[in-house]
Enzyme design. Structure first.
Site, PDB file in Angstrom:
ATOM      1  N   ASP A 109      29.559 -20.123  22.732  1.00  0.00           N
ATOM      2  CA  ASP A 109      28.419 -19.227  22.533  1.00  0.00           C
ATOM      3  C   ASP A 109      27.368 -19.649  23.545  1.00  0.00           C
ATOM      4  O   ASP A 109      26.726 -20.681  23.391  1.00  0.00           O
ATOM      5  CB  ASP A 109      27.887 -19.355  21.105  1.00  0.00           C
ATOM      6  CG  ASP A 109      26.684 -18.460  20.838  1.00  0.00           C
ATOM      7  OD1 ASP A 109      26.169 -17.822  21.797  1.00  0.00           O
ATOM      8  OD2 ASP A 109      26.243 -18.408  19.677  1.00  0.00           O
ATOM      9  N   VAL A 110      27.209 -18.851  24.595  1.00  0.00           N
ATOM     10  CA  VAL A 110      26.324 -19.259  25.690  1.00  0.00           C
ATOM     11  C   VAL A 110      24.865 -19.316  25.281  1.00  0.00           C
ATOM     12  O   VAL A 110      24.037 -19.905  25.995  1.00  0.00           O
ATOM     13  CB  VAL A 110      26.490 -18.341  26.920  1.00  0.00           C
ATOM     14  CG1 VAL A 110      27.911 -18.401  27.453  1.00  0.00           C
ATOM     15  CG2 VAL A 110      26.081 -16.894  26.599  1.00  0.00           C
TER      16      VAL A 110
ATOM     17  N   ASN B 218      29.576 -15.762  33.432  1.00  0.00           N
ATOM     18  CA  ASN B 218      29.999 -14.363  33.411  1.00  0.00           C
ATOM     19  C   ASN B 218      29.618 -13.634  32.130  1.00  0.00           C
ATOM     20  O   ASN B 218      29.463 -12.411  32.132  1.00  0.00           O
ATOM     21  CB  ASN B 218      31.520 -14.298  33.614  1.00  0.00           C
ATOM     22  CG  ASN B 218      32.077 -12.931  33.320  1.00  0.00           C
ATOM     23  OD1 ASN B 218      31.909 -11.993  34.098  1.00  0.00           O
ATOM     24  ND2 ASN B 218      32.746 -12.791  32.183  1.00  0.00           N
TER      25      ASN B 218
ATOM     26  N   TYR C  40      18.901  -4.075  29.999  1.00  0.00           N
ATOM     27  CA  TYR C  40      19.993  -4.689  30.754  1.00  0.00           C
ATOM     28  C   TYR C  40      19.587  -4.880  32.213  1.00  0.00           C
ATOM     29  O   TYR C  40      19.810  -5.947  32.804  1.00  0.00           O
ATOM     30  CB  TYR C  40      21.238  -3.811  30.660  1.00  0.00           C
ATOM     31  CG  TYR C  40      22.415  -4.295  31.468  1.00  0.00           C
ATOM     32  CD1 TYR C  40      23.244  -5.304  30.993  1.00  0.00           C
ATOM     33  CD2 TYR C  40      22.715  -3.734  32.708  1.00  0.00           C
ATOM     34  CE1 TYR C  40      24.338  -5.752  31.737  1.00  0.00           C
ATOM     35  CE2 TYR C  40      23.800  -4.164  33.459  1.00  0.00           C
ATOM     36  CZ  TYR C  40      24.606  -5.176  32.962  1.00  0.00           C
ATOM     37  OH  TYR C  40      25.682  -5.618  33.702  1.00  0.00           O
TER      38      TYR C  40
ATOM     39  N   LYS D 170      19.393  -8.457  34.383  1.00  0.00           N
ATOM     40  CA  LYS D 170      20.132  -8.730  35.613  1.00  0.00           C
ATOM     41  C   LYS D 170      19.194  -8.975  36.795  1.00  0.00           C
ATOM     42  O   LYS D 170      19.518  -9.748  37.702  1.00  0.00           O
ATOM     43  CB  LYS D 170      21.113  -7.597  35.902  1.00  0.00           C
ATOM     44  CG  LYS D 170      22.237  -7.502  34.868  1.00  0.00           C
ATOM     45  CD  LYS D 170      23.012  -8.817  34.747  1.00  0.00           C
ATOM     46  CE  LYS D 170      24.167  -8.722  33.783  1.00  0.00           C
ATOM     47  NZ  LYS D 170      24.965  -9.979  33.715  1.00  0.00           N
TER      48      LYS D 170
END
Length: 276
Positions: A62-63, A89, A154, A158
């Site tokens: 779980d990042v 990723n 989103y 990014k």
């Protein structure tokens, strides 16, 4: 610059149970790397590792959780050796009008897409800096240099990844640590299911992203677009006046961006990221 071999390098890839992450893991394995895949879907990660074979290590990661991410990297180093490459990723992309997006969904995107990358870079640097070598590869998006209606948050995440990666690259220049942001366009995975077509920007297979990652490991670069035409569009939008950008979006059919996504086609993906 002399090409650096991939064979023998220890590589950890997050969000690699499927999609782009799985393709990256498979390509680097074929090129001789020692590969570990982490994913919040532990069963999916282990199934993927079995399909890949080649001694691939798989575990839950779980990042957004420091203990989970640390445990994954500890396992990687116990099983495969000192970490040489971390590919951040893992990421999610809910689609819909910005004003209807819940605070929980917005926070979840930043937890995974931004804080997960920040955490991964910090944990990897702590291991790489004493050795004087290592490569951080952060999977961003073309949405990290351009903006698309229907995925406003989103896009924000990014943009953050692109800026973060460049700052890390500059801060650790000369330390033996490389940092690269990879900016894919529309890739044919579950994340892009049901999205409307954009003229001139077709969906491409995730294998192209995997090949790009392998390329920057051999010959490090600060930033790479997949496909290259995404970089051309990014440079155009950076210099064109607003009216010209609007005209370009109209010509490519992207004025509404992803607001017209097929909800039925995306239902499985949206449910999976809600349950994760």
């Amino acid at each position: 610059m002399r090409a650096r071999p991939i064979g023998g390098r220890v590589v950890a890839v997050t969000g690699a149970a499927r999609g782009i992450g799985l393709e990256i893991a498979g390509e680097l394995l074929r090129q001789g790397a020692l590969v570990a895949i982490g994913d919040i879907d532990e069963a999916g990660a282990k199934e993927a590792a079995e399909r890949l074979g080649g001694g691939v290590v798989a575990a839950r990661c779980d990042v957004a959780d420091r203990d989970s991410f640390t445990g994954f990297l500890d396992l990687v180093e116990r099983e495969l050796g000192p970490l040489d490459v971390l590919v951040n990723n893992a990421g999610i992309m809910p689609v819909g009008p910005f004003h209807t997006e819940s605070d929980e969904v917005a926070r979840r995107q930043f937890d995974i897409n931004v804080h997960g990358v920040i955490l991964g870079c910090k944990l990897a640097l702590a291991r790489m800096l004493p050795r004087g070598r290592g490569h951080l590869v952060n999977i961003a998006s073309g949405a990290g240099v351009a903006s698309v209606p229907g995925v406003a948050t989103y896009c924000g995440t990014k943009h953050a990844v692109v800026g973060l990666t460049e700052a890390i690259r500059l801060e650790y220049r000369g330390s033996g640590i490389q940092a690269t942001s990879v900016l894919p366009g529309v890739i044919d995975t579950a994340l892009t299911s049901g999205l409307p077509e954009t003229r001139g920007v077709p969906k491409i297979p995730p294998a192209q992203v995997a090949l790009a990652v392998a390329g920057v490991l051999r010959r490090p670069r600060a930033r790479v677009f997949v496909p290259r035409r995404i970089g051309v569009l990014a440079r155009l939008t950076a210099v064109l006046p607003t009216a010209a950008i609007e005209a370009l979006m109209a010509a490519t059919g992207s004025r509404r961006g992803f607001l017209d996504a097929d909800a039925t086609a995306r239902a499985g993906y949206e449910q999976r990221i809600r349950d994760a």
